[in-house]
Design an enzyme around this catalytic site. Sequence first.
Site, PDB file in Angstrom:
ATOM      1  N   LYS A 248       2.480  -9.941   5.049  1.00  0.00           N
ATOM      2  CA  LYS A 248       3.284  -9.446   6.403  1.00  0.00           C
ATOM      3  C   LYS A 248       3.209 -10.607   7.455  1.00  0.00           C
ATOM      4  CE  LYS A 248       1.349  -4.702   5.682  1.00  0.00           C
ATOM      5  NZ  LYS A 248       2.703  -4.053   5.579  1.00  0.00           N
TER       6      LYS A 248
ATOM      7  N   ARG B 220       0.841   2.815  -3.068  1.00  0.00           N
ATOM      8  CA  ARG B 220       1.359   3.752  -4.072  1.00  0.00           C
ATOM      9  C   ARG B 220       0.483   3.473  -5.432  1.00  0.00           C
ATOM     10  NH1 ARG B 220       7.383   2.327  -3.049  1.00  0.00           N
ATOM     11  NH2 ARG B 220       6.364   2.092  -1.231  1.00  0.00           N
TER      12      ARG B 220
HETATM   13  N1  BES Z   1       0.295  -0.038   4.736  1.00  0.00           N
HETATM   14  C1  BES Z   1       1.866   0.002   4.845  1.00  0.00           C
HETATM   15  C2  BES Z   1       2.601   0.794   5.492  1.00  0.00           C
HETATM   16  C3  BES Z   1       2.208   0.962   7.162  1.00  0.00           C
HETATM   17  C4  BES Z   1       3.403   0.656   7.860  1.00  0.00           C
HETATM   18  C5  BES Z   1       1.336   1.810   7.629  1.00  0.00           C
HETATM   19  C6  BES Z   1       3.323   0.588   8.993  1.00  0.00           C
HETATM   20  C7  BES Z   1       1.009   1.795   8.770  1.00  0.00           C
HETATM   21  C8  BES Z   1       2.243   1.418   9.762  1.00  0.00           C
HETATM   22  C9  BES Z   1       2.015   0.014   3.343  1.00  0.00           C
HETATM   23  O1  BES Z   1       1.268  -0.832   2.347  1.00  0.00           O
HETATM   24  C10 BES Z   1       3.396  -1.336   3.263  1.00  0.00           C
HETATM   25  O2  BES Z   1       3.284  -2.227   3.551  1.00  0.00           O
HETATM   26  N2  BES Z   1       4.765  -0.733   2.696  1.00  0.00           N
HETATM   27  C11 BES Z   1       5.623  -1.345   2.874  1.00  0.00           C
HETATM   28  C12 BES Z   1       6.489  -0.974   1.391  1.00  0.00           C
HETATM   29  C13 BES Z   1       7.664  -2.013   1.132  1.00  0.00           C
HETATM   30  C14 BES Z   1       7.425  -3.091   0.902  1.00  0.00           C
HETATM   31  C15 BES Z   1       8.521  -1.256   0.219  1.00  0.00           C
HETATM   32  C16 BES Z   1       6.713  -0.958   4.129  1.00  0.00           C
HETATM   33  O3  BES Z   1       6.627   0.191   4.436  1.00  0.00           O
HETATM   34  O4  BES Z   1       7.136  -1.885   4.629  1.00  0.00           O
HETATM   35 ZN    ZN Z   2       1.519  -2.588   2.192  1.00  0.00          ZN
END
Ligand code: BES
Ligand code: ZN
Length: 475
Positions: A250, A324
């Site tokens: 991230k 997921r």
């Molecule tokens: N844990 C995150 C999602 C999240 C975002 C939780 C903001 C709480 C607040 C999840 O694992 C994630 O990183 N999802 C990605 C998916 C993408 C790479 C398809 C996202 O939502 O950016």
């Molecule tokens: Zn994630």
Amino acid sequence: MFKLSYGPVKKNNGCIAVFFHEKKVLKNFLTRDELISYEQINKDDNIFWITRSDIILFFICMAQKNNLHEMLEANRRKGHDLFLLLKKWNQKNLQIIDESHDPSFLAFVEGLFLSNYAFDHYKSKKDFCITHIHIQCTHEKGKLEELYKICESVYQTRDLVNEPPAVLSAVELSERAFKLCRKEGIKVDIFNKQKIQSLKMGGLLAVNRGSIHPPTFTILEWKPKKTKNKKPIVLVGKGIVYDTGGLNIKVGDGMTTMKCDMAGGAAVIGAILALARNKLPIHVVGLIPATDNRPGENAYAAGDIITMHNGKTVEVLNTDAEGRLILADALSYAKKYKPMLVIDLATLTGAAVRALGDYVIAAMGNASAQFFSSLEQSAFKVYERIAIQPFWDDYGELIKSSVADIKNIGGPLAGHITAGKFLEHFVSYPWIHLDIAGPAFMEKPYYYWGQGGTGVGVRLLYDFLKSLPYEYEKH
Ligand code: BES
Ligand code: ZN
Ligand code: ZN
């Protein structure tokens, strides 16, 4: 937790708050002069207070709205307003008198209870908290006790979410679940890495590869002697104790709140605790797959193809879409319970937050309209609102892979729904997916939800499971 007691209020036992509906009751508490000043200030919407030499009195006028759910919520927020005033006056002993004799009083008390939470174990100067609440009312004592136990479970869920990643590893999460649940008669089973390997939970193991800590898979079971349901309800909670994104790391401040990525798992623990503490006759199982998601030297990588617990293969195209993968294994495992319904809770996607904002849970799945409508009712009632999303097969087209059965990301559009479609490949029973990425964690204080972990999901699941007409169940 604060101490709660009931009975007539006493002098010299702390300040007094009067919750009223009809203004005429005020004359039982106020002198003529005080009544005049009340009329002059005419703060019906706000809390009116007077300080006497020996006591502070607060007067809270019950909020009224045309819609029952909005009315309950407005009164919860009155509870929060009172909390802020008590903080300002540093009043730690509170006595409450209910002069409204309305269900709104319970909502007001709920808002107050939920506001009185602090995560201050790591602070030298502790936050303000009310230590004792004494209540004089005509509502059944049992109702207040039920509320207290629910709020205690919400507090513990928030504690788990707020605990920093260096403390709350997957093993620590499972041990805390064990300590909390065993006391309440909930059966706890913790699978270690070896057991997870033998079960071939390829999703959980893949995400765990970049970590120096082992994964865990925690099973909670509340099964009292008499239950309303023959087939259990299974609750599945995402337990990513910290989400760095893995090798698809991230960027910017995308990671700062990612200790909240186990909020789904924490809500499952909290909901089952609340059910057990109130001895609800419902058979419920909780499944919490847990690990952190880090870019360690053995980390799984974009391009990997993994085989899941149910034998399906997944092309990993982004290691940040890890939730997921661990949920899929848990959903596939849930089949062995022949469940009446499975609900999963997960801080799954940023897309859900972008689409709906911070205050709403995105709901989707294959369960019957009856289940969705019961859940929606509970969601309005406890004000942990859900927005039911479209779930057409078109969205499923977006996760087709050329080298495996499916891939772990869809396109740039409707990411929360394509994530739900991914999970659908692993379910074989009625199922609802709740994406709580928005409401699980508040960066700024939000009424009685507070700041940090909100414990969202606990009150929703409790109310839903309690009010569900179990005739739905087909044996
Ligand atoms: N844990 C995150 C999602 C999240 C975002 C939780 C903001 C709480 C607040 C999840 O694992 C994630 O990183 N999802 C990605 C998916 C993408 C790479 C398809 C996202 O939502 O950016
Ligand atoms: Zn994630
Ligand atoms: Zn995540």
